[in-house]
Design a protein around this motif. Structure first.
Motif, short mmCIF file in Angstrom:
data_model
loop_
_atom_site.label_atom_id
_atom_site.label_comp_id
_atom_site.label_asym_id
_atom_site.label_seq_id
_atom_site.Cartn_x
_atom_site.Cartn_y
_atom_site.Cartn_z
N ILE A 47 38.05 -91.11 21.46
CA ILE A 47 37.37 -90.59 20.28
C ILE A 47 37.31 -91.66 19.19
N GLU A 48 38.42 -92.35 18.99
CA GLU A 48 38.47 -93.37 17.94
C GLU A 48 37.52 -94.52 18.21
N VAL A 49 37.31 -94.85 19.48
CA VAL A 49 36.42 -95.96 19.85
C VAL A 49 34.96 -95.51 19.89
N THR A 50 34.71 -94.36 20.50
CA THR A 50 33.33 -93.91 20.74
C THR A 50 32.75 -93.12 19.58
N PRO A 77 34.17 -92.78 16.10
CA PRO A 77 35.13 -92.99 15.00
C PRO A 77 34.79 -92.20 13.74
N PHE A 78 33.55 -91.80 13.60
CA PHE A 78 33.09 -91.08 12.40
C PHE A 78 33.55 -89.62 12.38
N LEU A 79 34.00 -89.09 13.53
CA LEU A 79 34.28 -87.66 13.60
C LEU A 79 35.44 -87.23 12.72
N SER A 80 36.36 -88.13 12.43
CA SER A 80 37.52 -87.74 11.64
C SER A 80 37.14 -87.29 10.22
N GLN A 81 35.96 -87.70 9.78
CA GLN A 81 35.50 -87.34 8.44
C GLN A 81 34.41 -86.28 8.45
N LYS A 82 34.18 -85.68 9.62
CA LYS A 82 33.07 -84.74 9.76
C LYS A 82 33.56 -83.32 10.05
N LYS A 83 32.67 -82.35 9.78
CA LYS A 83 32.91 -80.96 10.17
C LYS A 83 32.20 -80.74 11.51
N ILE A 84 32.98 -80.31 12.50
CA ILE A 84 32.40 -80.18 13.84
C ILE A 84 32.56 -78.76 14.37
N ASP A 101 28.34 -80.81 10.90
CA ASP A 101 27.71 -82.09 11.20
C ASP A 101 27.34 -82.27 12.67
N TYR A 102 28.21 -81.82 13.57
CA TYR A 102 27.98 -82.04 15.00
C TYR A 102 28.42 -80.83 15.82
N GLY A 145 22.61 -90.07 34.19
CA GLY A 145 23.64 -89.10 33.85
C GLY A 145 23.47 -88.46 32.49
N ILE A 146 24.45 -87.63 32.16
CA ILE A 146 24.45 -86.91 30.89
C ILE A 146 24.85 -87.88 29.78
N PRO A 147 24.08 -88.01 28.74
CA PRO A 147 24.44 -88.95 27.66
C PRO A 147 25.64 -88.44 26.86
N GLU A 148 26.45 -89.37 26.36
CA GLU A 148 27.61 -88.99 25.55
C GLU A 148 27.20 -88.42 24.21
N SER A 149 26.03 -88.81 23.72
CA SER A 149 25.57 -88.28 22.44
C SER A 149 24.05 -88.16 22.45
N THR A 150 23.58 -87.07 21.83
CA THR A 150 22.15 -86.84 21.66
C THR A 150 21.96 -86.26 20.27
N GLU A 151 21.61 -87.12 19.32
CA GLU A 151 21.46 -86.71 17.93
C GLU A 151 22.74 -86.03 17.44
N LYS A 152 22.69 -84.72 17.24
CA LYS A 152 23.84 -84.00 16.69
C LYS A 152 24.74 -83.39 17.77
N LEU A 153 24.47 -83.70 19.03
CA LEU A 153 25.23 -83.14 20.14
C LEU A 153 26.10 -84.23 20.79
N LEU A 154 27.42 -83.99 20.85
CA LEU A 154 28.34 -84.97 21.41
C LEU A 154 29.10 -84.36 22.59
N ARG A 155 29.47 -85.23 23.53
CA ARG A 155 30.19 -84.77 24.74
C ARG A 155 31.44 -85.64 24.92
N PRO A 156 32.52 -85.31 24.25
CA PRO A 156 33.69 -86.20 24.21
C PRO A 156 34.51 -86.23 25.50
N LEU A 157 34.32 -85.28 26.43
CA LEU A 157 35.12 -85.24 27.65
C LEU A 157 34.46 -85.94 28.84
#
Length: 437
Positions: free
Chosen positions: A9-12, A14-21, A117-118, A147-159
């Motif tokens: 999460i921190e590498v891919t 990093p902005f999530l720590s400051q966001k509402k998800i 936010d996401y 494959g399935i992208p890790e991120s698509t605009e506001k949609l994230l797939r962290p696993l």
């Protein structure tokens, strides 16, 4: 797994720590583990659950399970219920497609209305493999294999980097409870058939198959990026964007050794499926076209034109009264009496008002229309022949309007006036008509 997840999460992201998800949480193994991971890392999140009402009482037990879990975490929870079968029937969709459309439409609506936010989903590497195999069985281009992208605009797939086995082991080690979806055991769905019958064989052949697959997919993604870069470079050389249209120079395109691939790369996102017809269009007769749901490709001499489908006008014609100073729909026209002639252009004409019969009519042209072009000494000409001489493309023809008086054409608006209504020495009332663009 927690430390690996934290590092990922921190590498891919990093902005999530400051966001509402918002965590999409079905109550199943994957989404429950994702929620526990983010809870342990103390992120600011809410939980969203969709009840598709497809499994009777089980669906409502899942909903209650997720609501209770959110309450235990003291996290906001958003829940919605869908009549999925009715939606699928109304829009002639499969149940799976209907559920996906309902789910994601609601997720994006939540982001906007609740000011998050996401949205995060719990797709993992086994999901990625299953999607790859599904696309492979159906036939696909390179984009279906990356494959399935890790991120698509506001949609994230962290696993995505983690396997189903890793996720289950983490759940068991941390005594995480989850709900089993009974429909996952059925092999009547292609994804389940692949999951339960095909993937185990592949993993039996090579116990490290999932790891090898992830490497292969990484190479495919790199290849896809190279293709996209080349596609953009060629597009800039042979295509021109004009308003809401794309014009491709076919002379330049056909010099490329594999131009079909570029056409697919450029226009696939517009919903086209008849690719052989599109490839034939390049060498086809001018005027031919291939349609998608909302767009079309038209061959126009040495140009291939991408444009939106022509909308159906709610009114076939518009009436213009003598006292009406302007029209705003479908065009912006102004009318008025003047005492003398000024400069004439394609957008401004002067006519003898006494030759007009009000109300005037504004309508689209149709086959068989004839007018008398200004300056041709009373000779008639078919509108279609005028279009041909002017080298108008099909979209340009469709956007032409005619201003008429008692079924006689006064003006091909913005193109050519009719000789029958011209100003003469005997004219006592000069009427000015202007197209405002």
């Amino acid at each position: 797994m927690l430390q690996e997840f934290k590092k990922h999460i921190e590498v891919t992201f990093p902005f999530l720590s400051q966001k509402k998800i918002i965590l999409a949480t079905s109550g199943g193994l994957d989404s429950m583990v994702m929620a526990h991971l983010f809870a342990k890392l103390d992120y600011n999140f809410a939980i969203a659950h969709c009840n598709f009402q497809l499994r009777g009482i089980e669906s409502f037990e899942d909903q209650k399970f997720v609501e209770d879990f959110a309450q235990q975490l003291a996290k906001p929870v958003f829940v919605t219920q869908f009549d999925t079968l009715a939606f699928a029937s109304d829009y002639k969709l499969s149940v799976q497609v209907a559920a996906r459309e309902l789910r994601y439409n609601w997720f994006y609506e939540l982001l906007e209305t609740e000011h998050y936010d996401y949205i995060l989903t719990a797709h993992h590497s086994d999901d990625n493999l299953e999607t790859f195999l599904i696309n492979l069985t159906r036939g696909t281009g390179l984009e279906g294999l990356v494959g399935i992208p890790e991120s698509t605009e506001k949609l994230l797939r962290p696993l995505l980097p983690f396997s189903r086995l890793e996720i289950k082991e983490f759940a068991e080690e941390n005594h995480i409870k989850w709900r089993e979806d009974s429909s996952n055991a059925s092999t009547k769905y292609i994804r389940n058939k692949i999951r339960h019958e095909l993937v185990p064989i592949l993993k039996e052949i090579n116990p490290k198959f999932l790891e090898v697959f992830q490497k292969t997919q990484s190479y495919l993604q790199q290849a896809q990026e190279m293709v996209e870069d080349a596609s953009i470079m060629i597009y800039q050389q042979v295509a021109e964007e004009i308003g809401d249209e794309v014009h491709v120079n076919l002379d330049e395109l056909k010099r490329l050794p594999n131009y079909q691939s570029y056409l697919y790369q450029w226009f696939n996102e517009y919903g086209f499926t008849a690719w052989n017809d599109i490839y034939d269009l390049v060498n086809g007769q001018s005027g031919k076209q291939v349609l998608a749901a909302h767009f079309r490709l038209i061959k126009d001499r040495n140009t291939l034109i991408l444009c939106p489908n022509q909308p159906t006008d709610a009114e076939s014609f518009y009436l213009i009264e003598e006292t009406q100073p302007n029209v705003n729909l479908p065009l912006k026209l102004t009318f008025g009496d003047v005492s003398h002639l000024s400069s004439v252009s394609n957008n401004t004409i002067f006519v003898d008002k006494q030759k007009l019969q009000f109300p005037l009519t504004l309508r689209k042209w149709k086959e068989g229309d004839v007018f008398y072009p200004f300056g041709m000494d009373g000779k008639s000409k078919k509108i279609s022949k005028f279009f041909k001489d002017e080298k108008l493309s099909l979209p340009e023809k469709e956007n032409v309007w005619l201003l008429c008086s008692n079924n006689q054409i006064v003006w091909i608006v913005g193109k050519r006036a009719d000789d029958r209504f011209k100003i003469e020495n005997t004219t006592t009332q000069i009427f000015k008509i202007t197209l405002n663009e």
